[in-house]
Motif scaffolding. Structure first.
Motif, short mmCIF file in Angstrom:
data_model
loop_
_atom_site.label_atom_id
_atom_site.label_comp_id
_atom_site.label_asym_id
_atom_site.label_seq_id
_atom_site.Cartn_x
_atom_site.Cartn_y
_atom_site.Cartn_z
N CYS A 139 26.53 6.61 -18.56
CA CYS A 139 26.14 8.01 -18.75
C CYS A 139 25.46 8.21 -20.10
CB CYS A 139 27.37 8.92 -18.66
SG CYS A 139 28.00 9.10 -17.00
N ILE A 140 24.37 8.93 -20.07
CA ILE A 140 23.63 9.28 -21.28
C ILE A 140 23.60 10.80 -21.37
CG2 ILE A 140 21.39 9.19 -22.43
CD1 ILE A 140 20.87 6.56 -20.90
N LEU A 149 22.56 14.58 -22.04
CA LEU A 149 21.29 15.29 -22.10
C LEU A 149 21.27 16.32 -23.22
CD1 LEU A 149 20.58 15.83 -18.31
CD2 LEU A 149 19.72 14.02 -19.80
N TYR A 150 22.44 16.61 -23.77
CA TYR A 150 22.56 17.57 -24.85
C TYR A 150 23.40 16.95 -25.96
CZ TYR A 150 20.96 20.80 -21.28
OH TYR A 150 20.23 21.40 -20.31
N ASN A 151 23.31 17.50 -27.15
CA ASN A 151 24.09 16.96 -28.26
C ASN A 151 25.56 17.29 -28.09
OD1 ASN A 151 24.58 19.55 -29.37
ND2 ASN A 151 22.66 19.48 -30.49
N PHE A 152 26.39 16.63 -28.89
CA PHE A 152 27.84 16.75 -28.75
C PHE A 152 28.31 18.19 -28.91
CE2 PHE A 152 32.09 16.97 -30.57
CZ PHE A 152 32.82 16.33 -29.58
N PRO A 161 15.02 -1.95 -18.25
CA PRO A 161 15.84 -2.68 -19.23
C PRO A 161 15.50 -2.38 -20.70
CG PRO A 161 15.15 -4.13 -17.46
CD PRO A 161 14.45 -2.82 -17.24
N GLY A 162 14.24 -2.14 -21.03
CA GLY A 162 13.87 -1.88 -22.42
C GLY A 162 14.08 -0.45 -22.87
N THR A 163 14.59 0.40 -22.01
CA THR A 163 14.73 1.82 -22.31
C THR A 163 15.74 2.09 -23.42
OG1 THR A 163 14.20 2.32 -20.02
CG2 THR A 163 15.23 4.08 -21.29
N LEU A 164 16.82 1.34 -23.46
CA LEU A 164 17.89 1.62 -24.42
C LEU A 164 17.38 1.57 -25.87
CD1 LEU A 164 20.81 2.24 -25.08
CD2 LEU A 164 21.28 -0.23 -24.96
N THR A 165 16.59 0.57 -26.20
CA THR A 165 16.08 0.45 -27.56
C THR A 165 15.26 1.67 -27.94
OG1 THR A 165 16.01 -1.93 -27.30
CG2 THR A 165 14.75 -1.01 -29.13
N ARG A 166 14.39 2.09 -27.06
CA ARG A 166 13.55 3.27 -27.33
C ARG A 166 14.39 4.53 -27.41
NH1 ARG A 166 9.18 3.26 -22.97
NH2 ARG A 166 8.41 5.03 -24.14
N LEU A 167 15.38 4.66 -26.52
CA LEU A 167 16.25 5.84 -26.52
C LEU A 167 17.03 5.93 -27.83
CD1 LEU A 167 17.43 8.26 -24.96
CD2 LEU A 167 19.16 6.70 -24.08
N PRO A 212 18.58 10.37 -31.84
CA PRO A 212 19.21 11.13 -32.94
C PRO A 212 18.42 12.35 -33.37
CG PRO A 212 19.34 8.78 -33.38
CD PRO A 212 18.46 8.94 -32.16
N GLN A 213 17.10 12.26 -33.37
CA GLN A 213 16.29 13.42 -33.76
C GLN A 213 16.27 14.47 -32.66
OE1 GLN A 213 12.59 11.39 -34.75
NE2 GLN A 213 12.77 12.23 -36.82
N ILE A 214 16.00 14.06 -31.45
CA ILE A 214 15.89 15.00 -30.33
C ILE A 214 17.22 15.69 -30.04
CG2 ILE A 214 15.46 15.17 -27.85
CD1 ILE A 214 13.31 13.05 -28.21
N MET A 215 18.30 14.93 -30.05
CA MET A 215 19.60 15.47 -29.70
C MET A 215 20.40 15.93 -30.91
SD MET A 215 20.56 12.95 -26.58
CE MET A 215 21.78 14.05 -25.90
#
Length: 171
Positions: free
Chosen positions: A28-29, A31-34, A153-159, A164-167
């Motif tokens: 789970c990722i 979509l909103y900050n904590f 597979p390469g999505t995690l690194t980019r995410l 941190p900035q977006i969320m």
């Protein structure tokens, strides 16, 4: 699975400061900050357990008539194993001695307790406390017992680089 979930809830209930309980996948990722998620859950007056009536082999087809009269076919529900609930409902789930033993005995393949116990139990006994929806989303468009992968597979690194900035994780 259901026994493990109940044990997790029982252990979490020992800390009286815990008021909401959520079971998520390691995939789970948010979509909103904590702070947004926390505020939403703490201000909610309902739990979030997906429960729906589904015809066919993976829904009503998994029902066992041995569960009657406690669980009738029209009461049988299916839903995601991922849940969010308040302390009151968590106490009810952990202390359930009527429905859980029934599911443990009669919900065997092709029935999966993690997809049927909580949705059915909550729909029968506590439907007013439930929003009847999950807080998670899964892409089930691909057929099979497991959802399709949403990320390459390469999505995690980019995410991890821009999340941190977006969320606003650092704020």
């Amino acid at each position: 699975m259901v026994e493990a979930e109940r044990r997790l809830l029982a252990n979490a209930l020992l800390d009286f400061s815990n008021q909401r309980f959520i079971l998520l996948s390691e995939s789970c990722i948010p979509l909103y900050n904590f702070s947004t998620v926390y505020s939403y859950l703490m201000n909610s007056n309902q739990s979030h357990i997906e429960a729906y009536d589904q015809n066919g082999p993976v829904g009503r087809g998994r029902y066992s008539h041995h569960m009657m009269p406690q669980v009738m076919l029209f009461q049988w529900r299916k839903g995601s194993q991922w849940f969010e609930m308040d302390r009151t409902l968590a106490l009810e789930v952990v202390s359930d001695q009527d429905y859980f033993p029934l599911f443990k005995k009669f919900c065997t393949r092709p029935c999966y307790g993690d997809e049927h116990y909580l949705p059915t139990f909550v729909s029968i006994k506590f439907w007013r406390m439930n929003s009847n929806r999950s807080l998670t989303w899964v892409d089930w468009s691909k057929t099979g017992p497991h959802p399709g992968w949403k990320f390459m597979p390469g999505t995690l690194t980019r995410l991890l680089r821009f999340a941190p900035q977006i969320m606003k994780f650092n704020h």
